[in-house]
Design an enzyme around this catalytic site. Structure first.
Site, PDB file in Angstrom:
ATOM      1  N   ARG A  97      54.046  26.207 -15.724  1.00 48.64           N
ATOM      2  CA  ARG A  97      53.656  27.611 -15.756  1.00 48.64           C
ATOM      3  C   ARG A  97      54.606  28.436 -14.919  1.00 48.64           C
ATOM      4  O   ARG A  97      55.036  28.018 -13.850  1.00 48.64           O
ATOM      5  CB  ARG A  97      52.239  27.786 -15.201  1.00 48.64           C
ATOM      6  CG  ARG A  97      51.741  29.225 -15.259  1.00 48.64           C
ATOM      7  CD  ARG A  97      50.456  29.421 -14.494  1.00 48.64           C
ATOM      8  NE  ARG A  97      50.592  29.139 -13.070  1.00 48.64           N
ATOM      9  CZ  ARG A  97      51.154  29.974 -12.177  1.00 48.64           C
ATOM     10  NH1 ARG A  97      51.633  31.128 -12.555  1.00 48.64           N
ATOM     11  NH2 ARG A  97      51.221  29.625 -10.916  1.00 48.64           N
ATOM     12  N   VAL A  98      54.952  29.592 -15.450  1.00 51.79           N
ATOM     13  CA  VAL A  98      55.665  30.621 -14.696  1.00 51.79           C
ATOM     14  C   VAL A  98      54.841  31.893 -14.785  1.00 51.79           C
ATOM     15  O   VAL A  98      53.991  32.036 -15.653  1.00 51.79           O
ATOM     16  CB  VAL A  98      57.105  30.849 -15.211  1.00 51.79           C
ATOM     17  CG1 VAL A  98      57.981  29.628 -14.928  1.00 51.79           C
ATOM     18  CG2 VAL A  98      57.128  31.183 -16.693  1.00 51.79           C
ATOM     19  N   SER A  99      55.105  32.810 -13.862  1.00 52.23           N
ATOM     20  CA  SER A  99      54.255  34.003 -13.752  1.00 52.23           C
ATOM     21  C   SER A  99      54.632  35.147 -14.677  1.00 52.23           C
ATOM     22  O   SER A  99      53.810  36.000 -14.966  1.00 52.23           O
ATOM     23  CB  SER A  99      54.261  34.504 -12.311  1.00 52.23           C
ATOM     24  OG  SER A  99      53.709  33.529 -11.465  1.00 52.23           O
ATOM     25  N   SER A 100      55.879  35.190 -15.124  1.00 48.57           N
ATOM     26  CA  SER A 100      56.278  36.327 -15.959  1.00 48.57           C
ATOM     27  C   SER A 100      57.116  35.867 -17.145  1.00 48.57           C
ATOM     28  O   SER A 100      57.725  34.794 -17.125  1.00 48.57           O
ATOM     29  CB  SER A 100      57.047  37.362 -15.137  1.00 48.57           C
ATOM     30  OG  SER A 100      58.304  36.858 -14.763  1.00 48.57           O
ATOM     31  N   GLN A 159      60.785  34.705 -16.696  1.00 47.52           N
ATOM     32  CA  GLN A 159      61.077  33.439 -16.026  1.00 47.52           C
ATOM     33  C   GLN A 159      61.109  32.293 -17.036  1.00 47.52           C
ATOM     34  O   GLN A 159      60.552  32.397 -18.131  1.00 47.52           O
ATOM     35  CB  GLN A 159      60.026  33.153 -14.952  1.00 47.52           C
ATOM     36  CG  GLN A 159      60.051  34.148 -13.812  1.00 47.52           C
ATOM     37  CD  GLN A 159      58.900  33.917 -12.850  1.00 47.52           C
ATOM     38  OE1 GLN A 159      57.754  33.747 -13.263  1.00 47.52           O
ATOM     39  NE2 GLN A 159      59.209  33.917 -11.562  1.00 47.52           N
TER      40      GLN A 159
END
Length: 100
Positions: A8-11, A14
């Site tokens: 998982r990445v936040s944006s 990314q």
């Protein structure tokens, strides 16, 4: 035993590439990725899918603990859910394994 990877990445800007590579190297047969904040479980559909799919003896593998969640309480709740299913959590960096 099935090793399931979660990245998982936040944006959207990314990339999950580094995480996915580490998860593949750890032997994950299935890897789910998403680009969404870890602030809560809202909109984390891939995580929900993995949690629904986990069976006894399976291992959920993540690159780093903060990829699972932002708050200690949420991470502990997730670890508890994983344990209740008879599965375990493996964190690659730093090395953590809840299988016992």
């Amino acid at each position: 035993m099935t090793k399931l990877g979660y990245a998982r990445v936040s944006s959207i800007s990314q990339s999950t590439d580094i995480q996915v590579k580490a998860l593949k190297n750890a032997g994950c047969t299935t890897i789910r990725t998403e680009k969404v904040s870890g602030k809560s479980r809202d909109f984390r559909d891939e995580l929900a899918t993995i949690l629904d799919f986990l069976r006894e003896g399976d291992v959920l593998v993540i690159h780093k603990l903060d990829r699972l969640g932002r708050s200690t309480r949420d991470v502990l709740n997730l670890v508890h859910e994983i344990h209740e299913k008879g599965a375990s959590l493996q964190v690659l960096e730093p090395a953590i394994d809840t299988s016992g």
